[in-house]
Enzyme design. Structure first.
Site, PDB file in Angstrom:
ATOM      1  N   HIS A   3       0.829  -1.211  -0.351  1.00  0.00           N
ATOM      2  CA  HIS A   3      -0.387  -0.346  -0.181  1.00  0.00           C
ATOM      3  C   HIS A   3       0.678   1.213   0.013  1.00  0.00           C
ATOM      4  O   HIS A   3       1.205   1.834   1.200  1.00  0.00           O
ATOM      5  CB  HIS A   3      -0.731   0.084   0.638  1.00  0.00           C
ATOM      6  CG  HIS A   3      -1.931   1.600   1.424  1.00  0.00           C
ATOM      7  ND1 HIS A   3      -3.066   0.556   0.896  1.00  0.00           N
ATOM      8  CD2 HIS A   3      -1.698   2.862   1.698  1.00  0.00           C
ATOM      9  CE1 HIS A   3      -3.719   1.673   0.921  1.00  0.00           C
ATOM     10  NE2 HIS A   3      -2.589   2.960   1.175  1.00  0.00           N
ATOM     11  N   HIS A  23       1.729   5.567  -2.011  1.00  0.00           N
ATOM     12  CA  HIS A  23       1.475   6.115  -3.053  1.00  0.00           C
ATOM     13  C   HIS A  23       1.959   7.260  -3.348  1.00  0.00           C
ATOM     14  O   HIS A  23       2.552   8.531  -3.086  1.00  0.00           O
ATOM     15  CB  HIS A  23       0.500   7.702  -2.230  1.00  0.00           C
ATOM     16  CG  HIS A  23      -0.977   6.959  -1.844  1.00  0.00           C
ATOM     17  ND1 HIS A  23      -2.722   7.341  -1.508  1.00  0.00           N
ATOM     18  CD2 HIS A  23      -1.564   6.855  -0.366  1.00  0.00           C
ATOM     19  CE1 HIS A  23      -3.772   6.607  -1.415  1.00  0.00           C
ATOM     20  NE2 HIS A  23      -2.272   5.767  -0.300  1.00  0.00           N
ATOM     21  N   GLN A  46      -9.448   9.378  -4.876  1.00  0.00           N
ATOM     22  CA  GLN A  46      -9.455   9.952  -3.529  1.00  0.00           C
ATOM     23  C   GLN A  46     -10.232  11.226  -3.540  1.00  0.00           C
ATOM     24  O   GLN A  46     -10.551  11.283  -1.823  1.00  0.00           O
ATOM     25  CB  GLN A  46      -8.283  11.195  -3.499  1.00  0.00           C
ATOM     26  CG  GLN A  46      -8.254  11.972  -2.831  1.00  0.00           C
ATOM     27  CD  GLN A  46      -7.319  10.993  -1.275  1.00  0.00           C
ATOM     28  OE1 GLN A  46      -6.202  11.091  -1.458  1.00  0.00           O
ATOM     29  NE2 GLN A  46      -8.319  10.635  -0.380  1.00  0.00           N
ATOM     30  N   HIS A  49      -9.528   1.275   0.086  1.00  0.00           N
ATOM     31  CA  HIS A  49      -9.248   2.398   1.340  1.00  0.00           C
ATOM     32  C   HIS A  49     -10.614   2.037   1.961  1.00  0.00           C
ATOM     33  O   HIS A  49     -11.740   2.939   1.308  1.00  0.00           O
ATOM     34  CB  HIS A  49      -9.161   3.855   1.143  1.00  0.00           C
ATOM     35  CG  HIS A  49      -7.844   3.935   0.918  1.00  0.00           C
ATOM     36  ND1 HIS A  49      -6.990   3.929  -0.492  1.00  0.00           N
ATOM     37  CD2 HIS A  49      -6.435   5.268   0.897  1.00  0.00           C
ATOM     38  CE1 HIS A  49      -6.043   4.311  -0.525  1.00  0.00           C
ATOM     39  NE2 HIS A  49      -5.385   5.044   0.553  1.00  0.00           N
ATOM     40  N   GLU A  71     -11.045   4.347   7.026  1.00  0.00           N
ATOM     41  CA  GLU A  71      -9.723   5.102   7.448  1.00  0.00           C
ATOM     42  C   GLU A  71     -10.495   5.564   8.242  1.00  0.00           C
ATOM     43  O   GLU A  71     -10.652   7.152   7.676  1.00  0.00           O
ATOM     44  CB  GLU A  71      -9.370   5.506   6.510  1.00  0.00           C
ATOM     45  CG  GLU A  71      -7.320   5.924   7.011  1.00  0.00           C
ATOM     46  CD  GLU A  71      -6.908   6.532   5.850  1.00  0.00           C
ATOM     47  OE1 GLU A  71      -7.004   6.591   4.292  1.00  0.00           O
ATOM     48  OE2 GLU A  71      -5.848   6.992   6.179  1.00  0.00           O
ATOM     49  N   ASP A 127       2.457   3.489   3.235  1.00  0.00           N
ATOM     50  CA  ASP A 127       1.488   4.421   2.784  1.00  0.00           C
ATOM     51  C   ASP A 127       1.894   5.514   2.239  1.00  0.00           C
ATOM     52  O   ASP A 127       1.534   6.285   1.189  1.00  0.00           O
ATOM     53  CB  ASP A 127       0.328   4.581   4.247  1.00  0.00           C
ATOM     54  CG  ASP A 127      -0.799   4.872   3.512  1.00  0.00           C
ATOM     55  OD1 ASP A 127      -0.649   5.410   2.424  1.00  0.00           O
ATOM     56  OD2 ASP A 127      -1.697   5.579   4.463  1.00  0.00           O
TER      57      ASP A 127
HETATM   58 FE   FE2 Z   1      -3.305   4.639   1.463  1.00  0.00          FE
END
Ligand code: FE2
Length: 426
Positions: free
Chosen positions: A57, A59, A152, A210, A213, A309
């Protein structure tokens, strides 16, 4: 004739003093006292030889942007999302590519040779998608980059997200992403899970959302994700990332939920560095840790990986691509201090994420790719304890990174000068 012969290796499965033979990019032998001619012989001196680290995971479109256009003053998830929104209109493809390539260099130096990166598809220009697809191609000789189409701003909340997500998949993005807890209502979150899992089933793709979270114990999209995974026959192809709300859920409900996750073959990806810093921010004291229930999921037979992450981006100012640092934090937050549990934390950054990504030929067995990392440690627990130096990294049998052993010379009053190898007992 072998291309490479690695002598006197310790392996993560507990085998010691074994030799590993490599030919044509693959492991062809693992045995004691392997006596075969080889172009190159390396004496590993009883250090740990492992398959590479895998980050389930990440970005990569936002990595190494820390401070642009400003720093995250509160350090919170929501300010990070706002900040990312401010930065997006100013992103340039060349800059994304340059940063991503730099991060991949860092990764290789750390023995991290496979990364699943979410890529934000909310920007109609899909600049980041184009950039990371190019990076994926460019780094393929030394690193497996798997991309997730990540809405997102919400697949239903943002008017063009669904179109953009499908465009991204058409362009070659590998995995369907989602963010149900960020949709406008719980109902819309559930609808987004249904929509996205159906899209993945239609296209024969994997899913990584996701999911939950949040610290809200009523955020239960993981239940919906497990349900649709089961319904659509996607077992083994779906992961729930973060799942932090599970930390706050009612224990009775969790006793029903975890078997459902197991039955659906949904994997869990916790992100300890980020979860421990971003969750529990509305708490006074005691503050919740916010990481999902890793040992309990593990005990139920669910695949659990630890992801990095973020590294130096709107959400996190630290990090360096070191999956041993991730495992170290995960071990502490989850209180996984038993011998077997500590070894599981090593698996959570190697073999388990490899399975979640569906990497072919991964592993330390005859026939697997000769993708190998030599650590300055004798076993996985010591590797985590020391965040051990990566002495050598091979990809398909070719050396792609190397570093000298970490050695300190002590000059102490009243004592003869002496060298110490990291902090290993003799
Ligand atoms: Fe993430």
């Amino acid at each position: 004739m072998l291309d490479l012969l690695l002598k006197h290796c310790h392996l993560p499965n507990g085998r010691t003093q074994v030799d590993v033979g490599v030919q044509a990019g693959r492991i062809v032998a693992i045995q004691e006292a392997l006596d075969a001619p080889a172009h190159q012989v390396v004496d590993c001196g009883g250090q740990l030889l492992t398959s590479p680290f895998v980050d389930a995971h990440f970005h990569m479109d936002s990595t190494l942007t820390y401070g642009q256009p400003r720093v995250n003053q509160s350090g919170t998830l929501l300010e990070g999302i706002t900040l990312w929104g401010e930065l997006k209109p100013h992103l340039h493809q060349e800059a994304i590519i340059e940063r991503a390539l730099q991060y991949c260099d860092w990764a290789v130096a750390r023995g991290l040779l496979a990364i699943r990166s979410h890529v934000d598809i909310s920007d109609d220009r899909l600049l980041a998608v184009e950039a990371l697809l190019q990076v994926k191609k460019q780094v393929a000789p030394y690193l497996d980059l798997q991309l997730v189409a990540f809405p997102q701003d919400g697949i239903l909340r943002s008017p063009t997200a669904l179109i953009n997500l499908k465009r991204a998949l058409d362009m070659g993005v590998d995995v369907v992403g989602g963010i149900p807890h960020f949709e406008r209502t719980m109902q819309q979150g559930a609808e987004s899970v249904q929509l996205l899992t159906e899209l993945a089933a239609e296209r024969g793709l994997r899913v990584d959302m996701h999911c939950d979270e949040t610290d809200d114990p009523m955020s239960r999209h993981i239940e919906t994700l497990a349900f649709h995974t089961q319904r659509l026959g996607l077992q083994g192809r779906v992961a729930g990332s973060h799942l932090t709300s599970m930390h706050s859920m009612d224990n009775y409900y969790v006793s029903k939920l975890i078997p459902l996750i197991r039955e659906a073959g949904v994997a869990a990806i916790a992100n300890p560095l980020i979860n421990i810093t971003l969750q529990g921010r509305h708490d006074t004291y005691p503050k919740r840790r916010g990481m999902t229930r890793v040992p309990e999921l593990w005990a139920a037979g669910v695949d659990v990986a630890f992801g990095h992450d973020c590294v130096m981006d709107p959400w996190y100012a630290l990090g360096s691509g070191d999956m041993l640092e991730v495992a170290h934090m995960g071990l502490h937050v989850a209180q996984m201090t038993g011998q077997a549990a500590m070894r599981q934390c090593f698996e959570a950054v190697t073999s388990v994420p490899a399975r979640i990504l569906g990497l072919n030929g991964y592993g330390l067995e005859v026939g697997c790719h000769a993708d190998l990392v030599l650590l300055q440690a004798r076993d996985p627990i010591e590797a985590i304890r020391l965040r051990a130096q990566r002495l050598a990294v091979w990809r398909r049998g070719q050396l792609v990174a190397s570093a000298p052993p970490a050695v300190t010379t002590l000059h102490l009053p009243g004592r003869p000068s002496q060298q110490t190898f990291q902090h290993q007992l003799r």
